[in-house]
Design an enzyme around this catalytic site. Sequence first.
Site, PDB file in Angstrom:
ATOM      1  N   SER A  95       0.829  -1.203   0.000  1.00 35.85           N
ATOM      2  CA  SER A  95       0.000   0.000   0.000  1.00 35.85           C
ATOM      3  C   SER A  95       0.870   1.262   0.000  1.00 35.85           C
ATOM      4  CB  SER A  95      -0.958  -0.049   1.193  1.00 35.85           C
ATOM      5  OG  SER A  95      -2.022   0.838   1.030  1.00 35.85           O
ATOM      6  N   ASP A 224      -9.626  -5.403  -4.585  1.00 35.51           N
ATOM      7  CA  ASP A 224      -9.067  -4.418  -3.664  1.00 35.51           C
ATOM      8  C   ASP A 224     -10.015  -3.224  -3.601  1.00 35.51           C
ATOM      9  OD1 ASP A 224      -7.580  -2.388  -2.373  1.00 35.51           O
ATOM     10  OD2 ASP A 224      -5.689  -3.258  -3.075  1.00 35.51           O
ATOM     11  N   HIS A 253      -7.420  -5.925  -0.338  1.00 41.67           N
ATOM     12  CA  HIS A 253      -6.254  -5.068  -0.123  1.00 41.67           C
ATOM     13  C   HIS A 253      -5.285  -5.700   0.872  1.00 41.67           C
ATOM     14  CE1 HIS A 253      -4.070  -1.308  -0.235  1.00 41.67           C
ATOM     15  NE2 HIS A 253      -4.109  -1.217   1.081  1.00 41.67           N
TER      16      HIS A 253
END
Length: 273
Positions: A95, A224, A253
Site C-alpha cells: 500500500s 481491492d 487489499h
Amino acid sequence: MSTLKLKDGTEIFYKDQGEGPVLMFHHGWPLSSDDWDAQVIFFLQRGYRVVTHDRRGHGRSSQDIYNHTIEQYASDAAELVEFLDLKDVVHIGHSTGGGEVIRYVNKYANGRAKKAVLISAVPPIMVASDENPDGVPMSVFDGIRDQTLNNRQQFYIDLTFPFYGYNREGADVKEGVQRNWWRQGMMGGIVAHYDGIKAFSETDFRDDLKNVDIPVLVLHGEDDQIVPYQNAALKSIKLLKNGTLKTYPGFPHGMPTTEAPTINKDLLEFIEA
C-alpha cells in the site's frame, strides 16, 4: 528491538532479525511493521535476514508532527539501510509502503537495492485529476481525513471490513485480525495519520516507476476496495522497465494477511529467481 535516531532527531523503531540474504519490508497506512508478521516468520524460517521498521509517526516510532511525506519516508528508509549497511536488498512494500519503496529505489538506494515488490500499492497516483480522470475522487480522501480527525477509534474498526474483504458475502471474518489492525493503527500518532493521507493519495510516482531499472514485481488483488487495481497495478506495470505483474481474482487489499500462503509463495519465487 531497536531504535535509530535519524538526522532530524526522529526515532525510528526497527526489527533486524535472522541471517542471510536481506529483505526489507515497508508497511501501509496507518499500521506498523507488525503487519508483516506472516511474511517475517515465513522468510526467517527459510534462511533470510528480515528488516522491518515503523514509519515515522507510526507504531513505536516517535510521534513527530512534521514531514509526513513520501519523500521523507523514503529518506528515512535510506538512513536505516545505510546505518545497518544493508546491501543487495529486496524491498517489499504494501500500500503506502509500496510508494515508499519505489521512491526509495529510484532516489535513495545508491546501488543497495537488488529487487523491489509492490503489493496492493498506491502508485502511480491515486487521486483523480484531469490527467488521471479514472482515479479515486478527492471526496473519498476528504472523507478519510474527516473520519481520522473526528472518529478515529471507530473508523479504524470499520475500515477493516473493506480492507480485508470482510464485507463480502461468505467472508471468513476474523475478529483477531481486525483487532490487530486497530491495535496497530491506534499506536500511531493522529497527526502522522492525518497528514499521511495526502502523502499516499496525492504523491505522483510516475517518474519513479519510469526510472527504476531493477526487477520489480507488482502484486494486486482484483477485489481491492482500498486501492483499486485498475488505477494502480495495471498502470504501474506499463511504466516499469523491468516489471512483472500478477493479479489475484477476489483477493482484498490486505491479502498479505488473509492470503499469506499464496503471497509468500509468489514472493519467494520472485526473490529466488
